[in-house]
Enzyme design. Sequence first.
Site, mmCIF file in Angstrom:
data_model
loop_
_atom_site.group_PDB
_atom_site.id
_atom_site.type_symbol
_atom_site.label_atom_id
_atom_site.label_comp_id
_atom_site.label_asym_id
_atom_site.label_seq_id
_atom_site.Cartn_x
_atom_site.Cartn_y
_atom_site.Cartn_z
ATOM 1 N N GLU A 191 -2.022 -7.122 7.607
ATOM 2 C CA GLU A 191 -0.710 -6.977 8.223
ATOM 3 C C GLU A 191 -0.657 -7.764 9.530
ATOM 4 O O GLU A 191 -1.690 -8.207 10.056
ATOM 5 C CB GLU A 191 -0.409 -5.492 8.458
ATOM 6 N N HIS A 210 0.833 -1.208 0.000
ATOM 7 C CA HIS A 210 0.000 0.000 0.000
ATOM 8 C C HIS A 210 0.869 1.261 0.000
ATOM 9 O O HIS A 210 2.062 1.217 0.335
ATOM 10 C CB HIS A 210 -0.940 0.008 1.208
#
Length: 179
Positions: free
Chosen positions: A83, A8
Site C-alpha cells: 500500500e 485484502h
Amino acid sequence: MTIYIVRHGETEENLQSILQGHMPGTLTEKGKAQVRTTAKQLAQEGVKFTRIVTSDLKRAMDSAQFISEELHIPIIPMETLRERDWGKFTGMTIAEASEKYRINGKWVFPKGLAESEEGIYERANKALSELQKLYADETFIIVTHGQFARNLIAAHHKCNYHDVPAFKNAEIRVLNIYL
C-alpha cells in the site's frame, strides 16, 4: 496476461479509519469471512490460476493464504505491491491527517514525508512491468491494497487513480493485458 486483483479483507485498522500504509494490519473475523467468500468465488470461475502474487504486508499475506488454501496454488510475496507509504502519518486516523494535509480532496504532504500520488502510480507501473516479464502468458491473482489496486488499474489504462472506483474489502476485479 490476465490478472484477478483482490483487495485484502477488512482489518481492525480499516474499522478505525487508520492510514495503515506499511503497517501489518489485522484481519477482523468479518475480513476473514470476506476473503473465504472471495476464494470460493474464484474457485467457481473455472479458471486455471497459476499463482497468487501478493503484497508482503500481513493483511494481504493472510488474505492470500485463505485463497491459496481454497485454490491450492502457491503464494509469491512481492514488496512492490504494498500500500501507499504514509511515512510519518502511518497509524494516524484519516480525520487527523485530513485536517492538516488534505486540500480540495487531494493529499498535499510536505515533500518527503509520505509517498506521493505520483510515487505510488510510478510504483504501480513498475509492478506491471515486472509482472509482465515474469508471468506474461499466465492467469494469476494479485492480493493487494485498495489504493494500490486502483493505481495498478490506472497505470494500465493510463489515467488518474481517482478515475478508478474505490475497492471494497475482498473485492475482485479483472485486468486483461494484451502484450
